[in-house]
Scaffold this active site. Sequence first.
Site, PDB file in Angstrom:
ATOM      1  N   PRO A 269       0.809  -0.665  -0.346  1.00  0.00           N
ATOM      2  CA  PRO A 269       0.070  -0.187  -0.072  1.00  0.00           C
ATOM      3  C   PRO A 269       0.967   1.480  -0.133  1.00  0.00           C
ATOM      4  CG  PRO A 269       0.070  -0.787   2.206  1.00  0.00           C
ATOM      5  CD  PRO A 269       0.871  -1.911   1.225  1.00  0.00           C
ATOM      6  N   GLY A 270      -0.186   1.897  -1.023  1.00  0.00           N
ATOM      7  CA  GLY A 270       1.124   3.461  -1.055  1.00  0.00           C
ATOM      8  C   GLY A 270       0.050   4.563  -0.218  1.00  0.00           C
ATOM      9  N   CYS A 337       2.986  29.343 -14.464  1.00  0.00           N
ATOM     10  CA  CYS A 337       2.267  29.540 -16.152  1.00  0.00           C
ATOM     11  C   CYS A 337       1.233  28.506 -17.197  1.00  0.00           C
ATOM     12  CB  CYS A 337       3.637  30.188 -16.864  1.00  0.00           C
ATOM     13  SG  CYS A 337       3.914  31.915 -16.132  1.00  0.00           S
TER      14      CYS A 337
HETATM   15  N1  LLP Z   1       2.977  -1.560  -5.597  1.00  0.00           N
HETATM   16  C1  LLP Z   1       3.389  -1.326  -7.146  1.00  0.00           C
HETATM   17  C2  LLP Z   1       4.445  -2.002  -8.068  1.00  0.00           C
HETATM   18  C3  LLP Z   1       3.373   0.264  -7.595  1.00  0.00           C
HETATM   19  O1  LLP Z   1       3.434   0.390  -9.048  1.00  0.00           O
HETATM   20  C4  LLP Z   1       2.192   1.035  -6.684  1.00  0.00           C
HETATM   21  C5  LLP Z   1       1.947   2.178  -7.633  1.00  0.00           C
HETATM   22  C6  LLP Z   1       1.737   1.089  -5.912  1.00  0.00           C
HETATM   23  C7  LLP Z   1       2.569  -1.047  -5.102  1.00  0.00           C
HETATM   24  C8  LLP Z   1       1.180   1.446  -4.560  1.00  0.00           C
HETATM   25  O2  LLP Z   1      -1.173   1.992  -5.051  1.00  0.00           O
HETATM   26  P1  LLP Z   1      -1.015   2.747  -4.039  1.00  0.00           P
HETATM   27  O3  LLP Z   1      -1.453   1.839  -2.354  1.00  0.00           O
HETATM   28  O4  LLP Z   1      -0.250   3.768  -3.442  1.00  0.00           O
HETATM   29  O5  LLP Z   1      -2.287   2.928  -5.265  1.00  0.00           O
HETATM   30  N2  LLP Z   1       0.562   9.032  -9.214  1.00  0.00           N
HETATM   31  C9  LLP Z   1      -0.834   8.055  -9.182  1.00  0.00           C
HETATM   32  C10 LLP Z   1      -0.720   6.671  -8.456  1.00  0.00           C
HETATM   33  C11 LLP Z   1      -0.054   6.093  -9.111  1.00  0.00           C
HETATM   34  C12 LLP Z   1       0.617   4.580  -8.669  1.00  0.00           C
HETATM   35  C13 LLP Z   1       1.985   3.596  -8.785  1.00  0.00           C
HETATM   36  N3  LLP Z   1       2.076   2.866  -8.441  1.00  0.00           N
HETATM   37  C14 LLP Z   1      -1.383   8.782  -8.495  1.00  0.00           C
HETATM   38  O6  LLP Z   1      -1.307   9.758  -7.620  1.00  0.00           O
HETATM   39  O7  LLP Z   1      -3.158   8.844  -8.336  1.00  0.00           O
END
Ligand code: LLP
Length: 409
Positions: A269-270, A337
Amino acid sequence: MELTNGTYTIQGLNVADICKEFGTPLYVYDASKIIEQLKSLKNAFSDTDVRIKYAAKALTNISILKLLKKHGAGVDVVSLQEAHLALGAGFPAHEIMYTPNCVDFEEIVEGVSLGLNINLDNLSVLEKFGKKYGNTYPCCVRLNPHIMAGGNYKISTGHSNSKFGISVYQLPQIMELAQKHNIIINGLHIHTGSEITETDVFLKMAEILFGIARDFPALKFIDFGGGFKVAYKEGDMVTNVYDLGLKLGKAFKEFYLSYGRKLELWIEPGKYLVSGAGTLITKTNVVKSTPSVTFVGVNSGLNQLIRPMMYDAYHEIVNISNPAGSQKVYTVVGNICETDTLGADRKLNEVREGDLIAIKNAGAYGYSMASNYNSRFKPAEVLILNGEAKLIRRRDTLEDILRGQIDVI
Ligand code: LLP
């Protein structure tokens, strides 16, 4: 951030005072919220041998990494630079999952020399890996299940047109390479995208993974990636992690009993861990009325929070300086900008020039995706820890903008 007796606070600290001390724009993270989220995941998977690998890309500040480590998380990294940050934060190499994509093979070689868990997502790389390491260093394989999941196309990674993972239809080639080079495949991995609300998506992934896992006798773990959704506004759909933990945990147990050996279940999780803990506090530079729109122009922009412009992401916005003011409709924009709308047609308590405007849910992919576009400074970051506001990254200075530039004229 809470509104109590007409004042916005974080862990009892007045947000306006925090801004007085550290200036704006300012990323403020509430450590207690991050720990709470981590605990809720652990509870949700309490019957399972779960390993929570925090997706560092969401927010890479070293203090955040250390905080999560201290509370029992592992970490998921996608570059050698993130790996070095994680190692610097004290994560042992064996707790670091390294999932690069489209990188030079040398970056995999360095990952091996650092002792990381290596996750490969391309057949040609698997072949090179097999030739070089054979049965001397294990690896995990990232699969593309061809499932469309996640908030929108840009953040969906497991569909047929996605660059990520090795297609499940290429399983015979994976097996052939594994046999030819005696590759020890110790993990299988799928990450289908971000902001997945349905438990069923993960159960579908499980069905696919369990269906093929029997062909891999050396497994130590199965990794279901991240993508758990949090609420960005009231009434938003979220991932029910308790339902997920219960159902996925049960399916996992049934699987490993038939596999013949207990395996670890990994998740990455991120957003779930850090999104809600973070707020970007900005200051209103101008209030600008046109015949059709009233703009609130703040001292931030897409250089500091790109999500609204890049993904049409919705971030709740509040005027923390005038909680009792009458409500009006505004469009909140930055000072870059470019068209850099942070929130269109939002009902805010009357905004006056100088008012502090808070943008919520900015902990994940906020600072980590920030840039110096327009040669503007990246903001400072503050962590609220045990009721104290601590600076965890200073604001850029002109030296930071010039760092690395070489004047040859
Ligand atoms: N594992 C892998 C291999 C990933 O590529 C990612 C996110 C995660 C875990 C974590 O995903 P999460 O739990 O955070 O959804 N910048 C975009 C999200 C891109 C995520 C990229 N990979 C945003 O701000 O919505």
